[in-house]
Design a protein around this motif. Structure first.
Motif, mmCIF file in Angstrom:
data_model
loop_
_atom_site.group_PDB
_atom_site.id
_atom_site.type_symbol
_atom_site.label_atom_id
_atom_site.label_comp_id
_atom_site.label_asym_id
_atom_site.label_seq_id
_atom_site.Cartn_x
_atom_site.Cartn_y
_atom_site.Cartn_z
ATOM 1 N N LEU A 52 -1.862 1.082 8.674
ATOM 2 C CA LEU A 52 -2.617 -0.160 8.731
ATOM 3 C C LEU A 52 -1.621 -1.305 8.817
ATOM 4 O O LEU A 52 -0.858 -1.527 7.878
ATOM 5 C CB LEU A 52 -3.505 -0.309 7.487
ATOM 6 N N SER A 53 -1.566 -1.959 9.940
ATOM 7 C CA SER A 53 -0.677 -3.111 10.152
ATOM 8 C C SER A 53 0.777 -2.783 9.809
ATOM 9 O O SER A 53 1.443 -3.525 9.100
ATOM 10 C CB SER A 53 -1.159 -4.305 9.316
ATOM 11 N N GLY A 54 1.263 -1.634 10.269
ATOM 12 C CA GLY A 54 2.651 -1.256 10.047
ATOM 13 C C GLY A 54 2.946 -0.702 8.672
ATOM 14 O O GLY A 54 4.091 -0.431 8.348
ATOM 15 N N LYS A 55 1.946 -0.543 7.848
ATOM 16 C CA LYS A 55 2.134 0.019 6.510
ATOM 17 C C LYS A 55 1.445 1.373 6.428
ATOM 18 O O LYS A 55 0.482 1.638 7.150
ATOM 19 C CB LYS A 55 1.546 -0.891 5.434
ATOM 20 N N LEU A 56 1.957 2.215 5.546
ATOM 21 C CA LEU A 56 1.293 3.480 5.278
ATOM 22 C C LEU A 56 0.153 3.221 4.303
ATOM 23 O O LEU A 56 0.314 2.501 3.321
ATOM 24 C CB LEU A 56 2.265 4.480 4.648
ATOM 25 N N LEU A 57 -0.977 3.806 4.572
ATOM 26 C CA LEU A 57 -2.111 3.739 3.668
ATOM 27 C C LEU A 57 -2.280 5.136 3.077
ATOM 28 O O LEU A 57 -2.540 6.092 3.797
ATOM 29 C CB LEU A 57 -3.370 3.308 4.418
ATOM 30 N N LEU A 58 -2.033 5.255 1.772
ATOM 31 C CA LEU A 58 -2.121 6.532 1.072
ATOM 32 C C LEU A 58 -3.504 6.643 0.462
ATOM 33 O O LEU A 58 -3.883 5.822 -0.371
ATOM 34 C CB LEU A 58 -1.055 6.617 -0.018
ATOM 35 N N LYS A 59 -4.265 7.653 0.894
ATOM 36 C CA LYS A 59 -5.645 7.785 0.447
ATOM 37 C C LYS A 59 -5.850 9.136 -0.233
ATOM 38 O O LYS A 59 -5.170 10.106 0.065
ATOM 39 C CB LYS A 59 -6.599 7.662 1.631
ATOM 40 N N SER A 60 -6.819 9.163 -1.132
ATOM 41 C CA SER A 60 -7.198 10.376 -1.838
ATOM 42 C C SER A 60 -8.562 10.834 -1.337
ATOM 43 O O SER A 60 -9.373 10.027 -0.892
ATOM 44 C CB SER A 60 -7.295 10.109 -3.341
ATOM 45 N N PHE A 61 -8.832 12.144 -1.442
ATOM 46 C CA PHE A 61 -10.177 12.625 -1.155
ATOM 47 C C PHE A 61 -11.141 12.158 -2.241
ATOM 48 O O PHE A 61 -12.287 11.863 -1.988
ATOM 49 C CB PHE A 61 -10.211 14.162 -1.079
ATOM 50 N N PRO A 63 -12.945 9.750 -4.464
ATOM 51 C CA PRO A 63 -13.189 8.310 -4.369
ATOM 52 C C PRO A 63 -12.883 7.531 -5.654
ATOM 53 O O PRO A 63 -12.860 6.301 -5.633
ATOM 54 C CB PRO A 63 -14.683 8.222 -4.021
ATOM 55 N N ALA A 64 -12.625 8.218 -6.750
ATOM 56 C CA ALA A 64 -12.292 7.534 -8.005
ATOM 57 C C ALA A 64 -10.889 6.930 -7.973
ATOM 58 O O ALA A 64 -10.538 6.128 -8.836
ATOM 59 C CB ALA A 64 -12.415 8.504 -9.177
ATOM 60 N N TYR A 65 -10.086 7.301 -6.973
ATOM 61 C CA TYR A 65 -8.705 6.817 -6.882
ATOM 62 C C TYR A 65 -8.585 5.791 -5.765
ATOM 63 O O TYR A 65 -9.003 6.041 -4.636
ATOM 64 C CB TYR A 65 -7.740 7.982 -6.618
ATOM 65 N N PRO A 66 -7.989 4.624 -6.048
ATOM 66 C CA PRO A 66 -7.851 3.581 -5.021
ATOM 67 C C PRO A 66 -6.798 3.958 -3.982
ATOM 68 O O PRO A 66 -5.897 4.749 -4.249
ATOM 69 C CB PRO A 66 -7.399 2.361 -5.828
ATOM 70 N N HIS A 67 -6.944 3.361 -2.800
ATOM 71 C CA HIS A 67 -5.934 3.536 -1.755
ATOM 72 C C HIS A 67 -4.682 2.768 -2.167
ATOM 73 O O HIS A 67 -4.748 1.778 -2.881
ATOM 74 C CB HIS A 67 -6.429 2.993 -0.416
ATOM 75 N N ARG A 68 -3.527 3.234 -1.680
ATOM 76 C CA ARG A 68 -2.263 2.545 -1.945
ATOM 77 C C ARG A 68 -1.605 2.193 -0.620
ATOM 78 O O ARG A 68 -1.593 2.997 0.299
ATOM 79 C CB ARG A 68 -1.307 3.448 -2.734
ATOM 80 N N ASN A 69 -1.040 1.008 -0.552
ATOM 81 C CA ASN A 69 -0.274 0.596 0.627
ATOM 82 C C ASN A 69 1.199 0.827 0.356
ATOM 83 O O ASN A 69 1.683 0.613 -0.743
ATOM 84 C CB ASN A 69 -0.491 -0.891 0.932
ATOM 85 N N ARG A 70 1.912 1.236 1.380
ATOM 86 C CA ARG A 70 3.351 1.476 1.255
ATOM 87 C C ARG A 70 3.995 1.048 2.551
ATOM 88 O O ARG A 70 3.539 1.425 3.627
ATOM 89 C CB ARG A 70 3.580 2.967 1.007
ATOM 90 N N ARG A 71 5.041 0.265 2.490
ATOM 91 C CA ARG A 71 5.741 -0.173 3.692
ATOM 92 C C ARG A 71 6.394 1.027 4.363
ATOM 93 O O ARG A 71 7.099 1.800 3.739
ATOM 94 C CB ARG A 71 6.800 -1.213 3.352
ATOM 95 N N GLN A 72 6.149 1.179 5.645
ATOM 96 C CA GLN A 72 6.688 2.309 6.399
ATOM 97 C C GLN A 72 8.134 2.054 6.793
ATOM 98 O O GLN A 72 8.494 0.958 7.185
ATOM 99 C CB GLN A 72 5.849 2.530 7.653
ATOM 100 N N GLY A 73 8.963 3.096 6.660
ATOM 101 C CA GLY A 73 10.338 3.008 7.116
ATOM 102 C C GLY A 73 11.280 2.267 6.194
ATOM 103 O O GLY A 73 12.391 1.953 6.576
ATOM 104 N N ARG A 74 10.864 1.979 4.971
ATOM 105 C CA ARG A 74 11.722 1.277 4.026
ATOM 106 C C ARG A 74 11.800 2.068 2.718
ATOM 107 O O ARG A 74 11.240 1.669 1.709
ATOM 108 C CB ARG A 74 11.187 -0.121 3.731
ATOM 109 N N PRO A 75 12.477 3.206 2.712
ATOM 110 C CA PRO A 75 12.538 3.994 1.484
ATOM 111 C C PRO A 75 13.262 3.254 0.375
ATOM 112 O O PRO A 75 14.190 2.495 0.621
ATOM 113 C CB PRO A 75 13.310 5.239 1.909
#
Length: 96
Positions: A52-61, A63-75
């Motif tokens: 999403l807009s150059g970021k990784l969106l980490l999702k769970s199956f 639904p009780a867990y929120p999505h997390r955004n993570r910048r891609q390519g910047r470990p």
């Protein structure tokens, strides 16, 4: 390839606590909605990956867990072999 035992219920009902997943470290090409092992700081998460807009969106199956955004390519840290540790590889659940 690496076997990893799942801890937690964030990926239920598809992947359950104590299930074993196969992580194919050679498959690092992102595909919409694929399950990947993702390193964030000192932990490894098994998550559905989208971008999403150059970021990784980490999702769970689960639904009780929120999505997390993570910048891609910047470990935040690197392994001893100097490869980024963010994407560990594509995950596949194995039958018990």
């Amino acid at each position: 390839m690496v076997l990893m035992r799942v801890m937690g219920d964030s990926m239920e009902p598809e992947i359950k606590n104590a299930d074993v997943v196969l992580i194919d470290q050679s498959q690092r090409q992102l595909g919409h909605g694929q399950v990947f092992a993702v390193g964030v700081e000192d932990l490894v998460y098994l998550k559905i990956i989208d971008t999403l807009s150059g970021k990784l969106l980490l999702k769970s199956f689960n639904p009780a867990y929120p999505h997390r955004n993570r910048r891609q390519g910047r470990p935040r840290r690197r392994r001893q072999d100097n490869r980024p540790c963010d994407l560990g590889g594509k995950g596949t659940a194995l039958e018990k």
